[in-house]
Design a protein around this motif. Sequence first.
Motif, PDB file in Angstrom:
ATOM      1  N   ALA A 138       1.443  12.364  -9.616  1.00  0.00           N
ATOM      2  CA  ALA A 138       0.986  13.746  -9.451  1.00  0.00           C
ATOM      3  C   ALA A 138       2.116  14.725  -9.757  1.00  0.00           C
ATOM      4  O   ALA A 138       1.902  15.770 -10.391  1.00  0.00           O
ATOM      5  N   ALA A 139       3.330  14.403  -9.319  1.00  0.00           N
ATOM      6  CA  ALA A 139       4.472  15.279  -9.574  1.00  0.00           C
ATOM      7  C   ALA A 139       4.785  15.351 -11.068  1.00  0.00           C
ATOM      8  O   ALA A 139       5.048  16.437 -11.612  1.00  0.00           O
ATOM      9  N   LEU A 140       4.721  14.184 -11.754  1.00  0.00           N
ATOM     10  CA  LEU A 140       4.990  14.165 -13.190  1.00  0.00           C
ATOM     11  C   LEU A 140       3.930  14.923 -13.968  1.00  0.00           C
ATOM     12  O   LEU A 140       4.193  15.454 -15.060  1.00  0.00           O
ATOM     13  N   ALA A 141       2.708  14.982 -13.405  1.00  0.00           N
ATOM     14  CA  ALA A 141       1.614  15.698 -14.066  1.00  0.00           C
ATOM     15  C   ALA A 141       1.664  17.200 -13.790  1.00  0.00           C
ATOM     16  O   ALA A 141       0.810  17.944 -14.277  1.00  0.00           O
ATOM     17  N   GLY A 142       2.653  17.619 -13.002  1.00  0.00           N
ATOM     18  CA  GLY A 142       2.826  19.041 -12.761  1.00  0.00           C
ATOM     19  C   GLY A 142       2.192  19.553 -11.492  1.00  0.00           C
ATOM     20  O   GLY A 142       2.218  20.768 -11.232  1.00  0.00           O
ATOM     21  N   TYR A 143       1.587  18.662 -10.701  1.00  0.00           N
ATOM     22  CA  TYR A 143       0.988  19.124  -9.447  1.00  0.00           C
ATOM     23  C   TYR A 143       2.084  19.412  -8.426  1.00  0.00           C
ATOM     24  O   TYR A 143       3.142  18.791  -8.416  1.00  0.00           O
ATOM     25  N   ARG A 144       1.821  20.351  -7.552  1.00  0.00           N
ATOM     26  CA  ARG A 144       2.784  20.687  -6.502  1.00  0.00           C
ATOM     27  C   ARG A 144       2.149  20.572  -5.139  1.00  0.00           C
ATOM     28  O   ARG A 144       0.963  20.721  -4.992  1.00  0.00           O
ATOM     29  N   ARG A 181       0.832  -1.205   0.000  1.00  0.00           N
ATOM     30  CA  ARG A 181       0.000   0.000   0.000  1.00  0.00           C
ATOM     31  C   ARG A 181       0.866   1.254   0.000  1.00  0.00           C
ATOM     32  O   ARG A 181       0.539   2.247  -0.676  1.00  0.00           O
ATOM     33  N   MET A 182       1.964   1.238   0.738  1.00  0.00           N
ATOM     34  CA  MET A 182       2.868   2.383   0.741  1.00  0.00           C
ATOM     35  C   MET A 182       3.449   2.621  -0.651  1.00  0.00           C
ATOM     36  O   MET A 182       3.589   3.767  -1.099  1.00  0.00           O
ATOM     37  N   ILE A 183       3.783   1.543  -1.368  1.00  0.00           N
ATOM     38  CA  ILE A 183       4.302   1.672  -2.732  1.00  0.00           C
ATOM     39  C   ILE A 183       3.238   2.292  -3.641  1.00  0.00           C
ATOM     40  O   ILE A 183       3.521   3.150  -4.482  1.00  0.00           O
ATOM     41  N   GLU A 184       1.995   1.848  -3.460  1.00  0.00           N
ATOM     42  CA  GLU A 184       0.896   2.415  -4.252  1.00  0.00           C
ATOM     43  C   GLU A 184       0.756   3.920  -4.007  1.00  0.00           C
ATOM     44  O   GLU A 184       0.592   4.715  -4.942  1.00  0.00           O
ATOM     45  N   LEU A 185       0.818   4.315  -2.738  1.00  0.00           N
ATOM     46  CA  LEU A 185       0.675   5.733  -2.400  1.00  0.00           C
ATOM     47  C   LEU A 185       1.844   6.556  -2.937  1.00  0.00           C
ATOM     48  O   LEU A 185       1.664   7.683  -3.423  1.00  0.00           O
ATOM     49  N   LEU A 186       3.048   6.001  -2.878  1.00  0.00           N
ATOM     50  CA  LEU A 186       4.214   6.704  -3.421  1.00  0.00           C
ATOM     51  C   LEU A 186       4.076   6.864  -4.936  1.00  0.00           C
ATOM     52  O   LEU A 186       4.464   7.891  -5.503  1.00  0.00           O
ATOM     53  N   ALA A 187       3.524   5.826  -5.594  1.00  0.00           N
ATOM     54  CA  ALA A 187       3.320   5.906  -7.047  1.00  0.00           C
ATOM     55  C   ALA A 187       2.324   7.002  -7.392  1.00  0.00           C
ATOM     56  O   ALA A 187       2.466   7.707  -8.395  1.00  0.00           O
ATOM     57  N   GLN A 188       1.305   7.175  -6.527  1.00  0.00           N
ATOM     58  CA  GLN A 188       0.341   8.255  -6.755  1.00  0.00           C
ATOM     59  C   GLN A 188       1.007   9.621  -6.641  1.00  0.00           C
ATOM     60  O   GLN A 188       0.733  10.534  -7.436  1.00  0.00           O
ATOM     61  N   VAL A 189       1.879   9.759  -5.650  1.00  0.00           N
ATOM     62  CA  VAL A 189       2.597  11.024  -5.480  1.00  0.00           C
ATOM     63  C   VAL A 189       3.506  11.279  -6.675  1.00  0.00           C
ATOM     64  O   VAL A 189       3.590  12.409  -7.197  1.00  0.00           O
ATOM     65  N   GLU A 190       4.178  10.231  -7.139  1.00  0.00           N
ATOM     66  CA  GLU A 190       5.059  10.366  -8.301  1.00  0.00           C
ATOM     67  C   GLU A 190       4.260  10.798  -9.534  1.00  0.00           C
ATOM     68  O   GLU A 190       4.673  11.704 -10.278  1.00  0.00           O
TER      69      GLU A 190
END
Length: 338
Positions: A332-338, A321-330
């Motif tokens: 979001a960052a690649l999509a330009g979110y801050r 689950r932690m890996i899944e959440l980190l992937a979501q953050v990644e």
Amino acid sequence: ADAGRQAFVLLTSVIRAHLEELFPGRKVEAFSQFRVTRDSDLEVDEEEIANLRHALRSGLTTRHFGRAVRLEVVNTCPAELSEFLLEQFGLPNAALYRVNGPVNLVRLNELIDQTDAPGLRFKPFEPAWPTGRLPRHKSIFEKLKKGDVLLHHPFESFDPVVQMLREAVLDPEVLAIKQTIYRTGAKSELMDLLIEAARRGKEVMAVVELKARFDEEANINWAERLEAVGAQVVYGIVGYKTHAKLLMITRRENGKLRRYAHISTGNYNPKTARLYTDLGLLTADADLTADADSVFRQLASLGKFKAPRRMLLAPVNMHSRMIELLAQVEAAALAGYR
């Protein structure tokens, strides 16, 4: 010292000043403070031994004679003396640390209480009971039926946790109490309450982690006292430490069973709860308490474990689950979110 002033002297300095009196007729060639650090882990093969508790109790007697791993000396220590000490403890040169000052600064903690300097001290802090969310002198169970209560230690008191367990012990409608024990200390009101619960005929289960470093002896003693009054004591899963902080209470209400739980990041130790920053959740949530029940069943019987509904539990689903959440953050960052 001047009038109105305090002065302190290290015991090692007193000894050094009187070495000739301590060793009359001998010439003192060299003097140095030193401190040796030893490996205090208790090595036991859980899969080979028949009784983990007895094996650990036997190991406690030799803990102070563990293998040396580090030697500290003052920076004025003569080379021949430090080399002699390294040889005596079987240590390489890389294990030698020269210290500019006392080798044991922990002793300076005594100055906090002995120094007459109130202006240098913070005002004593008393953790607050969360009155707004958890009224005093009212049933905690009744409050939790209406919603969860989150405690933030050490700013908020640990007393509600103790009170919840005390209420459970005295309540004839409470049928079972299950709790994990990691670091609770040699003296513990919580443990005394569990013992009283067993004496009152309630089903008490304690998951005691015998390998909590430097708390092994206290935990062994609690395990033996709990077993003596009929509580079920289990030691978790071979190869893992049970580091979870869980308390679950099963209560009979209107002909049905309802569970209440305390889920925490901190140990069941009122003393350290005044020092460490931790969060504790008091809840009657059906999904969370069902997950807590599954954890206790797994620890007690090692049967097939159902996937938790809401809990993240290592080594079951927390890592993934932690890996899944980190992937979501990644993402979001690649999509330009801050």
